[in-house]
Design a protein around this motif. Structure first.
Motif, PDB file in Angstrom:
ATOM      1  N   VAL A 103       0.876  -1.173   0.000  1.00 35.18           N
ATOM      2  CA  VAL A 103       0.000   0.000   0.000  1.00 35.18           C
ATOM      3  C   VAL A 103       0.910   1.219   0.000  1.00 35.18           C
ATOM      4  N   LEU A 104       0.766   2.067  -0.990  1.00 33.83           N
ATOM      5  CA  LEU A 104       1.760   3.099  -1.259  1.00 33.83           C
ATOM      6  C   LEU A 104       1.360   4.498  -0.789  1.00 33.83           C
ATOM      7  N   VAL A 105       0.152   4.684  -0.280  1.00 31.27           N
ATOM      8  CA  VAL A 105      -0.290   6.021   0.107  1.00 31.27           C
ATOM      9  C   VAL A 105      -0.918   5.986   1.494  1.00 31.27           C
ATOM     10  N   GLU A 106      -1.005   7.183   2.092  1.00 35.31           N
ATOM     11  CA  GLU A 106      -1.623   7.356   3.392  1.00 35.31           C
ATOM     12  C   GLU A 106      -2.684   8.452   3.297  1.00 35.31           C
ATOM     13  N   PRO A 107      -3.677   8.455   4.208  1.00 35.52           N
ATOM     14  CA  PRO A 107      -4.663   9.543   4.220  1.00 35.52           C
ATOM     15  C   PRO A 107      -3.981  10.903   4.389  1.00 35.52           C
ATOM     16  N   GLY A 108      -4.482  11.880   3.646  1.00 34.73           N
ATOM     17  CA  GLY A 108      -3.902  13.218   3.676  1.00 34.73           C
ATOM     18  C   GLY A 108      -2.853  13.435   2.597  1.00 34.73           C
ATOM     19  N   GLN A 109      -2.565  12.409   1.800  1.00 38.46           N
ATOM     20  CA  GLN A 109      -1.544  12.513   0.753  1.00 38.46           C
ATOM     21  C   GLN A 109      -2.198  12.877  -0.569  1.00 38.46           C
ATOM     22  N   TRP A 110      -1.529  13.749  -1.323  1.00 41.00           N
ATOM     23  CA  TRP A 110      -2.004  14.134  -2.648  1.00 41.00           C
ATOM     24  C   TRP A 110      -1.470  13.143  -3.675  1.00 41.00           C
ATOM     25  N   VAL A 111      -2.310  12.783  -4.646  1.00 40.95           N
ATOM     26  CA  VAL A 111      -1.915  11.822  -5.675  1.00 40.95           C
ATOM     27  C   VAL A 111      -2.285  12.378  -7.043  1.00 40.95           C
ATOM     28  N   ALA A 112      -1.619  11.844  -8.060  1.00 42.22           N
ATOM     29  CA  ALA A 112      -1.899  12.240  -9.444  1.00 42.22           C
ATOM     30  C   ALA A 112      -2.839  11.222 -10.082  1.00 42.22           C
ATOM     31  N   ALA A 113      -3.456  11.620 -11.186  1.00 43.77           N
ATOM     32  CA  ALA A 113      -4.347  10.711 -11.899  1.00 43.77           C
ATOM     33  C   ALA A 113      -3.560   9.509 -12.411  1.00 43.77           C
ATOM     34  N   GLY A 114      -4.064   8.297 -12.151  1.00 49.05           N
ATOM     35  CA  GLY A 114      -3.406   7.079 -12.599  1.00 49.05           C
ATOM     36  C   GLY A 114      -2.316   6.571 -11.675  1.00 49.05           C
ATOM     37  N   GLN A 115      -2.019   7.290 -10.612  1.00 48.76           N
ATOM     38  CA  GLN A 115      -0.970   6.859  -9.690  1.00 48.76           C
ATOM     39  C   GLN A 115      -1.391   5.579  -8.966  1.00 48.76           C
ATOM     40  N   VAL A 116      -0.422   4.646  -8.788  1.00 49.70           N
ATOM     41  CA  VAL A 116      -0.705   3.384  -8.122  1.00 49.70           C
ATOM     42  C   VAL A 116      -0.849   3.635  -6.626  1.00 49.70           C
ATOM     43  N   LEU A 117      -1.981   3.192  -6.080  1.00 50.25           N
ATOM     44  CA  LEU A 117      -2.234   3.345  -4.649  1.00 50.25           C
ATOM     45  C   LEU A 117      -1.856   2.078  -3.875  1.00 50.25           C
ATOM     46  N   ALA A 118      -2.048   0.923  -4.495  1.00 54.57           N
ATOM     47  CA  ALA A 118      -1.704  -0.358  -3.875  1.00 54.57           C
ATOM     48  C   ALA A 118      -1.467  -1.384  -4.980  1.00 54.57           C
ATOM     49  N   THR A 119      -0.593  -2.355  -4.706  1.00 56.75           N
ATOM     50  CA  THR A 119      -0.288  -3.407  -5.689  1.00 56.75           C
ATOM     51  C   THR A 119      -0.827  -4.747  -5.190  1.00 56.75           C
ATOM     52  N   VAL A 120      -1.204  -5.600  -6.151  1.00 50.95           N
ATOM     53  CA  VAL A 120      -1.744  -6.928  -5.864  1.00 50.95           C
ATOM     54  C   VAL A 120      -0.825  -7.970  -6.487  1.00 50.95           C
ATOM     55  N   ASP A 121      -0.602  -9.049  -5.780  1.00 48.06           N
ATOM     56  CA  ASP A 121       0.258 -10.129  -6.274  1.00 48.06           C
ATOM     57  C   ASP A 121      -0.247 -10.635  -7.628  1.00 48.06           C
ATOM     58  N   ARG A 122       0.684 -10.790  -8.594  1.00 49.65           N
ATOM     59  CA  ARG A 122       0.329 -11.201  -9.948  1.00 49.65           C
ATOM     60  C   ARG A 122       1.186 -12.347 -10.458  1.00 49.65           C
ATOM     61  N   SER A 123       1.739 -13.141  -9.570  1.00 56.34           N
ATOM     62  CA  SER A 123       2.635 -14.221 -10.004  1.00 56.34           C
ATOM     63  C   SER A 123       1.909 -15.214 -10.914  1.00 56.34           C
ATOM     64  N   VAL A 124       0.701 -15.616 -10.547  1.00 57.81           N
ATOM     65  CA  VAL A 124      -0.060 -16.558 -11.385  1.00 57.81           C
ATOM     66  C   VAL A 124      -0.442 -15.902 -12.695  1.00 57.81           C
ATOM     67  N   GLN A 125      -0.900 -14.684 -12.643  1.00 58.63           N
ATOM     68  CA  GLN A 125      -1.322 -13.993 -13.867  1.00 58.63           C
ATOM     69  C   GLN A 125      -0.142 -13.772 -14.815  1.00 58.63           C
ATOM     70  N   THR A 126       1.047 -13.564 -14.266  1.00 56.19           N
ATOM     71  CA  THR A 126       2.219 -13.379 -15.121  1.00 56.19           C
ATOM     72  C   THR A 126       2.525 -14.648 -15.913  1.00 56.19           C
ATOM     73  N   GLN A 127       2.422 -15.796 -15.252  1.00 53.30           N
ATOM     74  CA  GLN A 127       2.664 -17.071 -15.955  1.00 53.30           C
ATOM     75  C   GLN A 127       1.599 -17.319 -17.017  1.00 53.30           C
ATOM     76  N   THR A 128       0.384 -16.949 -16.716  1.00 48.46           N
ATOM     77  CA  THR A 128      -0.683 -17.107 -17.714  1.00 48.46           C
ATOM     78  C   THR A 128      -0.411 -16.255 -18.940  1.00 48.46           C
ATOM     79  N   ALA A 129       0.049 -15.032 -18.710  1.00 47.03           N
ATOM     80  CA  ALA A 129       0.361 -14.147 -19.830  1.00 47.03           C
ATOM     81  C   ALA A 129       1.520 -14.701 -20.649  1.00 47.03           C
ATOM     82  N   ALA A 130       2.517 -15.303 -19.981  1.00 45.07           N
ATOM     83  CA  ALA A 130       3.648 -15.897 -20.712  1.00 45.07           C
ATOM     84  C   ALA A 130       3.183 -17.063 -21.570  1.00 45.07           C
ATOM     85  N   SER A 131       2.255 -17.879 -21.036  1.00 45.90           N
ATOM     86  CA  SER A 131       1.723 -18.999 -21.820  1.00 45.90           C
ATOM     87  C   SER A 131       0.985 -18.504 -23.049  1.00 45.90           C
ATOM     88  N   LEU A 132       0.217 -17.471 -22.907  1.00 46.88           N
ATOM     89  CA  LEU A 132      -0.515 -16.934 -24.046  1.00 46.88           C
ATOM     90  C   LEU A 132       0.430 -16.312 -25.071  1.00 46.88           C
TER      91      LEU A 132
END
Length: 389
Positions: A103-132
Motif C-alpha cells: 500500500v503506497l499512500v496514506e490519508p492526507g496525501q495528494w496523488v496524481a491521476a493514474g498513480q498506483v495506490l496499492a499493488t496486488v500479487d500477480r505471479s499466477v497472472q504473469t505465468q498465464t500471460a507468458a503462456s498466451l
C-alpha cells in the motif's frame, strides 16, 4: 429622704446603628430622589431643554425621532451544516483482485491521476500471460508455414501438378492459421489488460481521505471501497437551510465558513442550491464550495454566514426597537404628535443598525430614544434627528 425627679435623656452611643424605622425612612428618601432625577433627565428638563407645554399648561417631553427612509441592506443568513468533499470518490478493485502486496499512500496525501495506490500479487497472472505469448508464437509459425505451402502450390497449379481445388484448400488453411494468430494475440492482450488492472490506481488527481486496506489482505470486486479521495482536493459545506432562506439564495452567493472549535473562517461561495425540500424537516441544502485547508475536515461540523441577496429596508438604531411578550415594536409619532405603537418584523442585524423587514415604509417619524418610558396615545414634543449614512 429627698428624691429628685426628672426626665431621663437617651443618647446614642458611638457605633450603635439607627433604629430600624429611621433606616427605612432614609432608604425610601434615597429611592425617591433617584426616581426624581431620572424623571427630570428624561421628561422634565424644562423649556430650556426643548420641552413644551400644552394649552392647559401640561409639560410635554422632548423626544428624539427620525425618518429612517430606506437603505440597501445585505440579507445575511446564518446556518449550520457538515463539511464534506465536493466530489467524494470511492476507489476499489477494478480487476479480479488477489493478495495485496504493498500500500503506497496514506490519508492526507495528494496523488496524481493514474498513480498506483496499492499493488496486488500477480505471479499466477504473469505465468498465464507468458503462456498466451507462447501460443501467439506457435500460431504465427503455423500461419507462416501455411503461407509458404500456398505459394508453392500456386506455382505448381499452372503446370498441372495440383488441382485448383487443392490450391483453394491450402488458401483456407493459411486463412485459418492467420485467424488463430489474431485469437492468440487477443487473448494475450486481454491477460495483460487484466494484469494491469490488478493494481489499484487513482482515477483522478486529488487528496486521499481514507484507507481501508493493508498488505496481506485478500481483496476482490466485492471488497467495496478501499480508498476514498476528494477530487482535486475540493471541499464544501452542506448547509441546512429553511425553504424561506433558500428563496433568495443564488449560485455564486458569497459565504463565510467557520469550523466548529475554530476561530478561523474561510471564504466560499454557493455552487449548488437544492432543487428539492425535505418534506419532514422543511429544509433544503445549499452546497458552499471552499478551498482546501487542513482545518476543513470532511465529516466535521461548521457554521456559515451566507449573503442571500439584498433588500431596500428602513434601518433603525437598536435603541428604537423594543420588544415584549407579543414581539418587536417601535413607537411612531402620528397625528397631533401622539405616539402610536407599531409592530415590526426585524431582519438580520447590520453593523450600523437593525433593518425592518415588515411594519414600516421608511416615511414615518420613529421614536429613537426613551421609548420604554412612553405609552400609546401619549403626546410628545418630537425632536427630529438627521438620518445617519
Amino acid at each position: 429622704m429627698n428624691y429628685e425627679t426628672g426626665s431621663i435623656t437617651q443618647e446614642r452611643l458611638p457605633g450603635v446603628e439607627a433604629p430600624p424605622s429611621r433606616r427605612k425612612f432614609l432608604i425610601a428618601a434615597i429611592v425617591v430622589a433617584v426616581l426624581a432625577v431620572v424623571g427630570w433627565a428624561v421628561f422634565g428638563r424644562g423649556e430650556s431643554d426643548g420641552a413644551a407645554k400644552t394649552a392647559s399648561g401640561e409639560q410635554l417631553a422632548a423626544i428624539s425621532v427620525m425618518v429612517p427612509g430606506r437603505t440597501v441592506v445585505a440579507r445575511d443568513v446564518t446556518t449550520t451544516g457538515s463539511l464534506a468533499a465536493r466530489r467524494d470518490m470511492p476507489v476499489g478493485i477494478a480487476g479480479e483482485g488477489g493478495l495485496v502486496t504493498r500500500v503506497l499512500v496514506e490519508p492526507g496525501q495528494w496523488v496524481a491521476a493514474g498513480q498506483v495506490l496499492a499493488t496486488v500479487d500477480r505471479s499466477v497472472q504473469t505465468q498465464t500471460a507468458a503462456s498466451l505469448a507462447a501460443q501467439v508464437s506457435v500460431a504465427k509459425a503455423d500461419a507462416d508455414l501455411a503461407q509458404a505451402e500456398l505459394d508453392r502450390a500456386a506455382q505448381l497449379v499452372d503446370r498441372g501438378f495440383i488441382s485448383k481445388a487443392d490450391l483453394q484448400r491450402r488458401a483456407a488453411t493459411r486463412d485459418a492459421a492467420s485467424a488463430r494468430v489474431k485469437v492468440a494475440q487477443a487473448s494475450l492482450g486481454e491477460a495483460r489488460a487484466r494484469n494491469g488492472r490488478l493494481d489499484i490506481r487513482a482515477p483522478t488527481a486529488g487528496l486521499i481521505l481514507t484507507r481501508q486496506v493493508e498488505p496481506g489482505q485478500i481483496v476482490s470486486s466485492g471488497s467495496g471501497a478501499l480508498f476514498r479521495m476528494a477530487q482535486n482536493g475540493q471541499m464544501e459545506m452542506r448547509a441546512q437551510m429553511s425553504e424561506g432562506d433558500l428563496q433568495g439564495l443564488r449560485v455564486g452567493s458569497r459565504a463565510t465558513v467557520t469550523p466548529v472549535g475554530s476561530t478561523q473562517s474561510f471564504p466560499g461561495e454557493v455552487w449548488q442550491v437544492s432543487p428539492v425540500i425535505d418534506p419532514s424537516t422543511r429544509q433544503g441544502i445549499a452546497r458552499i464550495a471552499v478551498k482546501y485547508d487542513p482545518a476543513l475536515r470532511p465529516g466535521g461540523f461548521a457554521s456559515a454566514t451566507v449573503t442571500a441577496g439584498s433588500a431596500s429596508e428602513p434601518l433603525l438604531p437598536e435603541s428604537a426597537v423594543l420588544s415584549d411578550a407579543t414581539g418587536n415594536f417601535v413607537y411612531v409619532v402620528g397625528k397631533d404628535d401622539k405616539v402610536e405603537r407599531r409592530s415590526v418584523k426585524t431582519g438580520e442585524g447590520a453593523d450600523n443598525g437593525i433593518p425592518i423587514a415588515e411594519g414600516l415604509n421608511g416615511t414615518e417619524r420613529v421614536v429613537i430614544s426613551a421609548g420604554a418610558f412612553l405609552n400609546p396615545g401619549q403626546k410628545i414634543k418630537p425632536v427630529l434627528q438627521a438620518r445617519k449614512g
